[in-house]
Design a protein around this motif. Sequence first.
Motif, short mmCIF file in Angstrom:
data_model
loop_
_atom_site.label_atom_id
_atom_site.label_comp_id
_atom_site.label_asym_id
_atom_site.label_seq_id
_atom_site.Cartn_x
_atom_site.Cartn_y
_atom_site.Cartn_z
N LEU A 30 47.45 41.86 31.17
CA LEU A 30 48.37 40.76 31.45
C LEU A 30 48.66 39.98 30.18
CD1 LEU A 30 46.70 39.62 34.79
CD2 LEU A 30 48.83 40.92 34.52
N PRO A 31 49.83 39.37 30.08
CA PRO A 31 50.19 38.61 28.87
C PRO A 31 49.26 37.42 28.61
CG PRO A 31 52.11 38.91 30.29
CD PRO A 31 50.93 39.43 31.04
N SER A 32 48.73 36.82 29.67
CA SER A 32 47.85 35.66 29.53
C SER A 32 46.39 36.10 29.59
CB SER A 32 48.10 34.66 30.66
OG SER A 32 47.00 33.78 30.81
N ILE A 34 43.85 34.29 30.15
CA ILE A 34 43.22 33.61 31.30
C ILE A 34 43.52 34.37 32.58
CG2 ILE A 34 43.22 31.49 32.70
CD1 ILE A 34 41.80 31.12 30.02
N ASP A 35 44.78 34.79 32.76
CA ASP A 35 45.14 35.56 33.95
C ASP A 35 44.40 36.90 33.98
OD1 ASP A 35 46.79 33.53 34.84
OD2 ASP A 35 48.64 34.47 34.05
N GLN A 36 44.23 37.52 32.81
CA GLN A 36 43.50 38.78 32.75
C GLN A 36 42.05 38.58 33.14
OE1 GLN A 36 44.93 41.99 31.91
NE2 GLN A 36 43.06 42.43 33.03
N PHE A 37 41.43 37.49 32.64
CA PHE A 37 40.05 37.19 33.01
C PHE A 37 39.94 37.00 34.52
CE2 PHE A 37 36.71 34.29 34.21
CZ PHE A 37 35.60 34.90 33.64
N LYS A 38 40.85 36.21 35.10
CA LYS A 38 40.80 35.97 36.55
C LYS A 38 40.90 37.28 37.33
CE LYS A 38 43.60 32.01 36.38
NZ LYS A 38 44.58 31.13 37.02
N SER A 39 41.78 38.16 36.90
CA SER A 39 41.95 39.45 37.57
C SER A 39 40.67 40.28 37.49
CB SER A 39 43.12 40.19 36.93
OG SER A 39 43.21 41.50 37.44
N PRO A 79 43.24 25.64 34.42
CA PRO A 79 44.09 25.73 33.22
C PRO A 79 43.49 25.07 31.97
CG PRO A 79 45.42 25.19 35.12
CD PRO A 79 43.97 25.10 35.56
N ARG A 80 42.49 24.20 32.16
CA ARG A 80 41.88 23.51 31.03
C ARG A 80 40.77 24.33 30.38
NH1 ARG A 80 40.35 18.36 34.36
NH2 ARG A 80 40.04 20.06 35.83
N GLY A 81 40.11 25.23 31.12
CA GLY A 81 39.06 26.02 30.52
C GLY A 81 37.95 26.43 31.46
N PHE A 82 36.85 26.91 30.87
CA PHE A 82 35.69 27.47 31.56
C PHE A 82 34.61 26.41 31.69
CE2 PHE A 82 38.02 30.88 29.71
CZ PHE A 82 37.79 32.01 30.48
#
Length: 187
Positions: A30-32, A34-39, A79-82
Amino acid sequence: MDLEIHPDQLKVLPHHQYITPDHLTPNNVLPSPIDQFKSWFKEAVEGKLVQEPEAMSLSTATASGIPSARMVLFKELDPRGFVFFTNYTSRKSKELLANPHAALVFYWREVHRSVRVVGKVEKISQKESEEYFHSRPTESQVGAWASRQSTVVSEGEVHERLYRLEQKFGEDVPLPEFWGGWRVVPT
């Protein structure tokens, strides 16, 4: 894995560490990040593919740059972080106050993936810490009061403290002023 052992040396001999059919390319991620991590995280949890997907290595450093790493548990991503939670008097918290940068590594051996996060750190709000703290089982809440992280304790000391605190608080355990969350904001 084979080892070569000598009186003053231990060598890990060449072997296949892992073989994976997946290769990361710009076309299959994924381009993001963060989105790749969530997936990937969702896949690891829902598919029960990884034994403890929330375990992550947290690396900090003193103000003079001496590094330290330890395992902590990831609890939230927005959206702010981990976000992870800890005692604010612990070595990790003292290092984060002195040098507000950290690195995280998730290593998911079972699916041949690792994720690295580097960023600035910030304490989360007391309200956010309070919400998470009260979502924990009562035993874990009392445990936050009883554990003096990064200190040496004598045999039975923590159990004795736990017992006294359970008697004192019952089911209504307040958030300790020395406990809360940290957010690693990716850079």
